[in-house]
Write a protein that holds these residues in place. Structure first.
Motif, PDB file in Angstrom:
ATOM      1  N   LEU A 125      23.109 -59.167 -63.559  1.00 40.69           N
ATOM      2  CA  LEU A 125      22.166 -58.845 -64.627  1.00 40.69           C
ATOM      3  C   LEU A 125      22.846 -58.831 -65.994  1.00 40.69           C
ATOM      4  CD1 LEU A 125      20.044 -55.985 -63.031  1.00 40.69           C
ATOM      5  CD2 LEU A 125      19.282 -58.272 -63.569  1.00 40.69           C
ATOM      6  N   GLU A 126      24.182 -58.884 -66.019  1.00 41.12           N
ATOM      7  CA  GLU A 126      24.888 -58.895 -67.284  1.00 41.12           C
ATOM      8  C   GLU A 126      24.709 -60.240 -67.996  1.00 41.12           C
ATOM      9  OE1 GLU A 126      26.245 -56.571 -68.817  1.00 41.12           O
ATOM     10  OE2 GLU A 126      26.695 -55.004 -67.378  1.00 41.12           O
ATOM     11  N   GLU A 127      24.350 -61.264 -67.225  1.00 41.62           N
ATOM     12  CA  GLU A 127      24.194 -62.582 -67.822  1.00 41.62           C
ATOM     13  C   GLU A 127      22.711 -62.818 -68.137  1.00 41.62           C
ATOM     14  OE1 GLU A 127      26.679 -65.544 -65.993  1.00 41.62           O
ATOM     15  OE2 GLU A 127      27.835 -63.993 -64.985  1.00 41.62           O
ATOM     16  N   ALA A 128      22.391 -64.004 -68.649  1.00 44.30           N
ATOM     17  CA  ALA A 128      21.042 -64.285 -69.141  1.00 44.30           C
ATOM     18  C   ALA A 128      20.621 -63.203 -70.126  1.00 44.30           C
ATOM     19  CB  ALA A 128      20.048 -64.374 -67.980  1.00 44.30           C
ATOM     20  N   ARG A 129      21.578 -62.783 -70.974  1.00 47.46           N
ATOM     21  CA  ARG A 129      21.325 -61.631 -71.851  1.00 47.46           C
ATOM     22  C   ARG A 129      20.402 -61.969 -72.996  1.00 47.46           C
ATOM     23  NH1 ARG A 129      25.454 -65.425 -72.705  1.00 47.46           N
ATOM     24  NH2 ARG A 129      26.556 -65.120 -74.685  1.00 47.46           N
ATOM     25  N   VAL A 130      20.392 -63.249 -73.459  1.00 49.14           N
ATOM     26  CA  VAL A 130      19.453 -63.635 -74.516  1.00 49.14           C
ATOM     27  C   VAL A 130      18.025 -63.572 -73.987  1.00 49.14           C
ATOM     28  CG1 VAL A 130      18.717 -65.515 -76.022  1.00 49.14           C
ATOM     29  CG2 VAL A 130      21.156 -65.055 -75.703  1.00 49.14           C
ATOM     30  N   ALA A 131      17.824 -64.037 -72.756  1.00 46.00           N
ATOM     31  CA  ALA A 131      16.486 -63.985 -72.154  1.00 46.00           C
ATOM     32  C   ALA A 131      16.003 -62.547 -72.055  1.00 46.00           C
ATOM     33  CB  ALA A 131      16.517 -64.635 -70.776  1.00 46.00           C
ATOM     34  N   VAL A 132      16.872 -61.636 -71.639  1.00 48.70           N
ATOM     35  CA  VAL A 132      16.491 -60.227 -71.479  1.00 48.70           C
ATOM     36  C   VAL A 132      16.105 -59.618 -72.815  1.00 48.70           C
ATOM     37  CG1 VAL A 132      17.385 -57.930 -70.928  1.00 48.70           C
ATOM     38  CG2 VAL A 132      17.829 -59.842 -69.389  1.00 48.70           C
ATOM     39  N   ARG A 133      16.898 -59.877 -73.842  1.00 51.27           N
ATOM     40  CA  ARG A 133      16.753 -59.155 -75.108  1.00 51.27           C
ATOM     41  C   ARG A 133      15.819 -59.831 -76.098  1.00 51.27           C
ATOM     42  NH1 ARG A 133      23.284 -58.337 -74.842  1.00 51.27           N
ATOM     43  NH2 ARG A 133      23.216 -56.829 -73.120  1.00 51.27           N
ATOM     44  N   THR A 134      15.372 -61.050 -75.751  1.00 53.31           N
ATOM     45  CA  THR A 134      14.441 -61.750 -76.646  1.00 53.31           C
ATOM     46  C   THR A 134      13.157 -62.195 -75.947  1.00 53.31           C
ATOM     47  OG1 THR A 134      15.349 -63.954 -76.212  1.00 53.31           O
ATOM     48  CG2 THR A 134      16.417 -62.640 -77.930  1.00 53.31           C
ATOM     49  N   GLY A 135      13.196 -62.327 -74.628  1.00 55.84           N
ATOM     50  CA  GLY A 135      12.045 -62.857 -73.907  1.00 55.84           C
ATOM     51  C   GLY A 135      11.990 -64.365 -73.872  1.00 55.84           C
TER      52      GLY A 135
ATOM     53  N   HIS B 108       3.259 -53.770 -68.027  1.00 50.95           N
ATOM     54  CA  HIS B 108       4.141 -54.141 -69.132  1.00 50.95           C
ATOM     55  C   HIS B 108       3.342 -54.770 -70.266  1.00 50.95           C
ATOM     56  CE1 HIS B 108       6.709 -54.004 -65.498  1.00 50.95           C
ATOM     57  NE2 HIS B 108       7.577 -53.469 -66.317  1.00 50.95           N
ATOM     58  N   PHE B 109       2.216 -55.399 -69.929  1.00 53.84           N
ATOM     59  CA  PHE B 109       1.339 -55.927 -70.972  1.00 53.84           C
ATOM     60  C   PHE B 109       0.777 -54.786 -71.814  1.00 53.84           C
ATOM     61  CE2 PHE B 109      -2.596 -57.415 -72.819  1.00 53.84           C
ATOM     62  CZ  PHE B 109      -2.279 -58.707 -73.244  1.00 53.84           C
ATOM     63  N   MET B 110       0.442 -53.659 -71.193  1.00 51.76           N
ATOM     64  CA  MET B 110      -0.046 -52.508 -71.955  1.00 51.76           C
ATOM     65  C   MET B 110       1.031 -51.983 -72.899  1.00 51.76           C
ATOM     66  SD  MET B 110      -2.573 -50.315 -69.465  1.00 51.76           S
ATOM     67  CE  MET B 110      -1.372 -49.950 -68.194  1.00 51.76           C
ATOM     68  N   VAL B 111       2.281 -51.940 -72.416  1.00 53.43           N
ATOM     69  CA  VAL B 111       3.380 -51.520 -73.295  1.00 53.43           C
ATOM     70  C   VAL B 111       3.514 -52.489 -74.458  1.00 53.43           C
ATOM     71  CG1 VAL B 111       5.857 -51.121 -73.432  1.00 53.43           C
ATOM     72  CG2 VAL B 111       4.609 -50.384 -71.401  1.00 53.43           C
ATOM     73  N   ALA B 112       3.418 -53.791 -74.179  1.00 54.24           N
ATOM     74  CA  ALA B 112       3.508 -54.793 -75.241  1.00 54.24           C
ATOM     75  C   ALA B 112       2.348 -54.653 -76.231  1.00 54.24           C
ATOM     76  CB  ALA B 112       3.530 -56.198 -74.641  1.00 54.24           C
ATOM     77  N   THR B 113       1.161 -54.336 -75.728  1.00 54.83           N
ATOM     78  CA  THR B 113       0.008 -54.144 -76.607  1.00 54.83           C
ATOM     79  C   THR B 113       0.237 -52.978 -77.558  1.00 54.83           C
ATOM     80  OG1 THR B 113      -1.490 -55.026 -74.920  1.00 54.83           O
ATOM     81  CG2 THR B 113      -2.473 -53.698 -76.672  1.00 54.83           C
TER      82      THR B 113
ATOM     83  N   LEU C 209      12.857 -57.294 -70.079  1.00 57.54           N
ATOM     84  CA  LEU C 209      12.598 -58.733 -70.008  1.00 57.54           C
ATOM     85  C   LEU C 209      11.102 -59.017 -69.977  1.00 57.54           C
ATOM     86  CD1 LEU C 209      14.150 -61.601 -69.032  1.00 57.54           C
ATOM     87  CD2 LEU C 209      13.044 -60.968 -66.901  1.00 57.54           C
ATOM     88  N   PHE C 210      10.364 -58.304 -69.113  1.00 56.44           N
ATOM     89  CA  PHE C 210       8.921 -58.525 -68.996  1.00 56.44           C
ATOM     90  C   PHE C 210       8.213 -58.254 -70.329  1.00 56.44           C
ATOM     91  CE2 PHE C 210       8.896 -57.349 -64.199  1.00 56.44           C
ATOM     92  CZ  PHE C 210       9.523 -58.543 -63.920  1.00 56.44           C
ATOM     93  N   ILE C 211       8.560 -57.140 -70.945  1.00 53.82           N
ATOM     94  CA  ILE C 211       7.888 -56.757 -72.192  1.00 53.82           C
ATOM     95  C   ILE C 211       8.154 -57.790 -73.276  1.00 53.82           C
ATOM     96  CG2 ILE C 211       7.773 -54.996 -73.999  1.00 53.82           C
ATOM     97  CD1 ILE C 211       8.630 -52.958 -71.793  1.00 53.82           C
ATOM     98  N   ASN C 212       9.401 -58.232 -73.393  1.00 51.52           N
ATOM     99  CA  ASN C 212       9.739 -59.222 -74.424  1.00 51.52           C
ATOM    100  C   ASN C 212       9.056 -60.561 -74.166  1.00 51.52           C
ATOM    101  OD1 ASN C 212      11.426 -57.733 -76.171  1.00 51.52           O
ATOM    102  ND2 ASN C 212      13.123 -57.887 -74.729  1.00 51.52           N
ATOM    103  N   ALA C 213       8.974 -60.966 -72.896  1.00 55.99           N
ATOM    104  CA  ALA C 213       8.305 -62.229 -72.570  1.00 55.99           C
ATOM    105  C   ALA C 213       6.833 -62.175 -72.945  1.00 55.99           C
ATOM    106  CB  ALA C 213       8.471 -62.533 -71.085  1.00 55.99           C
ATOM    107  N   ILE C 214       6.182 -61.052 -72.669  1.00 53.72           N
ATOM    108  CA  ILE C 214       4.760 -60.899 -73.000  1.00 53.72           C
ATOM    109  C   ILE C 214       4.565 -60.873 -74.513  1.00 53.72           C
ATOM    110  CG2 ILE C 214       2.810 -59.297 -72.855  1.00 53.72           C
ATOM    111  CD1 ILE C 214       4.009 -58.479 -70.068  1.00 53.72           C
ATOM    112  N   MET C 215       5.471 -60.210 -75.217  1.00 51.99           N
ATOM    113  CA  MET C 215       5.363 -60.148 -76.675  1.00 51.99           C
ATOM    114  C   MET C 215       5.379 -61.544 -77.296  1.00 51.99           C
ATOM    115  SD  MET C 215       5.188 -57.013 -77.988  1.00 51.99           S
ATOM    116  CE  MET C 215       5.906 -57.161 -79.618  1.00 51.99           C
ATOM    117  N   ARG C 216       6.161 -62.454 -76.721  1.00 48.85           N
ATOM    118  CA  ARG C 216       6.313 -63.795 -77.284  1.00 48.85           C
ATOM    119  C   ARG C 216       5.175 -64.738 -76.927  1.00 48.85           C
ATOM    120  NH1 ARG C 216      10.520 -65.925 -79.638  1.00 48.85           N
ATOM    121  NH2 ARG C 216      12.356 -64.625 -80.047  1.00 48.85           N
TER     122      ARG C 216
END
Length: 903
Positions: free
Chosen positions: A677-687, A163-168, A133-140
């Motif tokens: 954690l099974e819910e909010a799955r779009v947020a997790v997988r897209t950011g 996680h920002f470093m991973v996104a970079t 979730l963190f990585i996808n949010a930073i990517m966007r």
């Protein structure tokens, strides 16, 4: 798959080559000249520059920005390399073996852990979705801080720089986050491996010269990798006894590890109980006679997190912590006079060192407390060595300057971050000596004989003065604990002071011996050569680690979720593991190659020590292969690096549609539950941000927002279940939602009939067998539902000057009383009665000034006033939501949201 891994490694190698001139200058006093640490700062420095630019809105968080930064770093690196070219050529010629070993470790680490992850790649429960979730949010997010995907309208209130470093790296490599999530585990493992190798090599190489010293130092570096990244605690060995029906029920009750009550007989050499490997990080606990936990804690260590696939903040921080320790060791080995003259000549070094230390605070804030204090201690050691050339005031000022620089270089993060935790005395049960030994037993087996051996020369001298001074840091926190405990009140499980001391005596004895030796070496004027400085560093590692164990038995940080010291042990014991793994690598080298044992037959004292160390090392290594086989199902699956490959094709299709067609960070409405954690799955997988994710996670990030959580749960029910289109529209406008997800999860949670309603209300953006995605922005709603009144412009009045000024995002307001107003215009054909509702993200609701509601005729603009006073402490940011509502229906006609900051 292997081509993808190789491409990933090539990008990492490119970054390390760019960083090499900087590392060569930064770590100039280390025998390896920072060559291995260039692998770490090679990712850190470009990530920091990108983050800073995105935080200041100078450059966007985009791939072209990274390339621009790399070009700039190449130019400055070339100038630096030209300045040190002869030194660099000479270093390479003299250290070919070292360079080959480092490159082999790094390549092997990247490949090894990427392949392991390929057999267990799925980004599923329990912890992986949060990191994804963190990585996808930073990517966007084009600018920092990123929005919180599980709490729309708020920024991410967490230490996210790792996680920002991973996104970079993900942006640089041009790959999908579903793949780089698993590749990044290889980067973390390899970076930590070369980091601990570098430190162990430099410590053991010391002032030694020649091929023999270099080979022994390389062996110490390899030992450091094993101790840090491959061994487990001794609970793993107990699992093998438990799995082969060894020990009585009374024995396992005495062991006191939850879940280990009745041993069983495994048909294999390894444990076969489901998820047996999980108990290794639940060692420290106190159980009631019925087996209930009184002090449930998490005691993770690197191998467990790597094996489990958790890109936690504290795991990503390990390479950065090792680089920070490298900064400290480099400084301690500097023989030049330490003072203002040194500072004027080395301000660039000081700035880079502050950036490395400061990166810990935004990657895993807990690390800054430990390693920042560690480096400050080294400043004071150097200040003591050179006290004749400068006063203590200079040491204090420059030490404070290092910490201040570490803070100021990341000030945009701290401006947006809202801490909520606080230090408390721990009045619950303390850590049992048995559990403490189970967690650190191998390290203790190495370091106790090491401490005894190096203590011998000091026992012949006046050792009592340093020993007496060493009692001060032991007595002081205990005295504070007693006073704080009395003020907080004594609970039934609180042990008496005598019992507390008795339970801690082995730890206190080791602390006293370590601190006494540390002070003796610092105060001994005859012992200030390179070897002595290195031993001071190692002793400080041991003391710091044991002092953390001591401190966590006395104090804890308030935990909004667990309610106990779970997070305190969780975070700080990681530092204990890193420091003791490094010290043990030096300790083993010392016992093997430096220690001159007594003239007993066959050197029996050394043999005895090394046999004990070897047995405990073997016991600590048993866990790794067995746990890996259990987690990967014996490597039977078809390997893949795609962490979302477990999704059925239709589910993957609509996730890919979001990622391919929806830029930026628009709000998405989807089913959510406050715990699952099974819910909010779009947020997790897209950011993409949604109304609410798991509230337990949100509480651990930002504190108690229960009222807002429950309000959003009810609003989701209205959106999916209400037949009143106006109510649904007002909520979509309020949350600025642009898409609504309707899949099987929403149908199960909110009931049937949703599709029929939504098909008549909204435009479809995407549909397949798994989900239908509707456009939900106000502009796509039916014309009959368009608002009749809008907020034209917002102003605030400064109480000092009395001036009215436009209110927009980024405005800086004084902390004095001020009024807000908004110009309102009726865009319809009929009169409407309205009122203005203004709320802040910190929970403050502003009251209306004058008439609470207005009759608004068509056409002309009028101003509605709202008053506020002392809205927030200086230096904090807050979001203000202006909602124009219709009287009677409470329908939201228009909403404006701004983020302001108080001066």
């Amino acid at each position: 798959m292997y081509l993808t891994i190789f491409t990933w490694w090539l990008w990492l190698e490119l970054l390390s080559v760019i960083a090499l001139p900087f590392a060569f200058a930064l770590f100039r006093n280390l025998p390896d000249r920072g060559y291995p640490l260039a692998k770490i700062v090679g990712v850190l420095f470009p990530s920091y520059l990108l983050w800073l630019g995105a935080s200041l809105h100078v450059i966007a968080n985009r791939r072209w920005s990274i390339f621009l930064i790399l070009v700039v770093l190449c130019v400055f690196g070339a100038l630096l390399a030209r300045r040190h070219w002869s030194e660099m050529k000479s270093f390479v010629a003299r250290n070919v073996v070292l360079i080959v070993v480092v490159e082999a470790i790094f390549l092997g680490g990247v490949v090894l852990w990427a392949v392991i992850r390929a057999y267990d790649p799925f980004i599923l429960l329990p912890e992986r979705p949060v990191n994804f979730l963190f990585i996808n949010a930073i990517m966007r997010s084009a600018y920092m801080p990123p929005p919180d995907p599980w709490f729309s309208g708020f920024s991410l209130n967490y230490y996210y720089f790792g996680h920002f470093m991973v996104a970079t790296l993900t942006k640089l490599a041009g790959m999908s986050t579903a793949i780089t999530y698993n590749l990044s585990m290889g980067w973390i493992f390899a970076s930590a491996a070369v980091g601990v190798f570098s430190l162990a090599f430099n410590l053991t190489r010391g002032d030694g010269t020649g091929r023999s010293a270099s080979c022994k130092a390389i062996l110490a570096g390899l030992a450091g990798i094993v101790f840090l990244l491959f061994i487990s605690n001794l609970e793993g060995f107990l699992e093998f006894l438990y799995a082969h029906n060894m020990g009585s029920a009374d024995f396992w009750k005495w062991i006191g590890i939850k879940g280990m009550t009745t041993p069983y007989s495994s048909v294999h050499w390894y444990p076969t109980e489901p998820e047996w490997w999980f108990r290794s990080v639940r060692v420290i606990d106190t159980l009631t006679p019925e087996g209930a936990s009184l002090d449930l804690t998490f005691n993770d260590y690197p191998f467990y997190n790597l094996m489990a696939g958790y890109i936690h903040a504290h795991l990503i921080a390990v390479p950065l912590a090792l680089a920070a320790l490298g900064v400290g060791l480099n400084f301690l080995l500097d023989d030049r006079p330490w003072g203002w003259e040194w500072f004027r000549e080395n301000w660039c070094w000081f700035l880079a060192a502050s950036a490395i230390v400061g990166s810990l605070g935004v990657t895993n804030t807990w690390d800054l407390a430990t390693y920042g204090l560690f480096i400050v201690c080294l400043f004071f050691v150097q200040g003591y060595f050179h006290r004749k050339g400068q006063g203590w005031l200079g040491t204090v000022i420059v030490s404070a300057g290092m910490l201040t620089g570490a803070f100021l270089l990341f000030i945009p993060y701290y401006n947006a971050y809202q801490p909520y935790s606080g230090l408390r005395p721990w009045l619950g049960p303390g850590t049992r000596n048995l559990h403490w030994f189970l967690f650190l037993g191998f390290f203790v087996s190495v370091l106790v004989p090491f401490l005894i051996v190096i203590a011998r020369p000091f026992l012949k001298k006046s050792f009592w003065k340093p020993l007496a001074l060493a009692t001060i840091p032991l007595i002081a926190p205990f005295a504070v604990w007693i006073l704080a405990g009395r003020k907080a009140g004594i609970t039934p499980v609180t042990p008496s002071i005598g019992v507390k001391l008795f339970n801690m005596w082995p730890l206190l004895a080791l602390l006293l011996l370590t601190m006494g030796l540390l002070l003796s070496k610092v105060m001994d004027k005859e012992r200030r050569q390179v070897k002595d400085r290195i031993e001071i560093f190692v002793l400080l590692c041991i003391f710091g680690a044991l002092y953390i164990v001591y401190g966590t038995d006395l104090f804890w940080f308030k935990d909004a979720v667990m309610g106990g010291r779970a997070n305190t042990i969780f975070k700080f014991y990681y530092h204990v593991w890193v420091l003791l793994a490094l010290a043990s690598a030096y300790g083993v080298h010392y016992l093997l190659f430096v220690w001159k044992p007594s003239p007993l037959p066959f050197k029996i004292d050394r043999v005895f020590v090394l046999v004990i160390v070897g047995l405990l090392l073997a016991a600590s290594l048993l866990y790794a292969p067995a746990a890996l086989m259990a987690k990967t199902n014996f490597f039977k699956a078809t390997p893949t690096l795609d962490g979302l490959s477990f999704l059925p094709a239709p589910d993957r299709e609509y996730i890919d549609w979001f990622n391919d067609n929806v830029p930026g960070t628009p709000v998405v409405i989807e089913a959510s539950n406050i715990w699952s954690l099974e819910e909010a799955r779009v947020a997790v997988r897209t950011g993409l941000p949604t109304l609410l994710g798991p509230a337990g996670a949100e509480k651990s990030w930002r504190g108690d927002y229960d009222r807002e959580f429950m309000a959003r749960i009810k609003d989701l029910e209205i959106i999916y279940q209400s037949d009143d289109l106006q109510k649904v529209q007002s909520l979509l406008t309020r949350y600025q939602a642009q898409y609504i997800v309707l899949g099987g999860l929403e149908t199960v949670r909110y009931g049937p009939g949703i599709k029929e309603r939504f098909d008549g209300w909204f435009e479809k953006a995407f549909a397949n067998g798994a989900a239908t995605i509707y456009k939900a922005s106000p502009s796509t709603l039916l014309p009959a539902r368009s608002p009749k009144a809008v907020i034209v412009e917002m102003f605030y009045r400064d109480a000092i000057t009395g001036d009215y000024r436009p209110l927009s995002t980024g405005a800086e307001l004084s902390e004095h009383t001020y009024h807000f107003n908004a110009k309102i215009r009726n865009t319809g054909q009929e009169k409407v009665t309205v009122y203005l509702d203004v709320t802040q993200s910190d929970g403050v609701k502003l009251s209306p000034w004058g008439a609470p509601e207005w009759d608004l005729p068509p056409g002309p603009e009028i101003a509605l006033f709202v008053q506020g006073s002392n809205l927030r402490p200086p230096g904090k940011s807050v979001q203000m939501s202006f909602s124009l509502r219709e009287k009677g229906s409470n329908r939201v006609l228009d909403t404006k949201v701004v983020t302001v900051r108080s001066k």
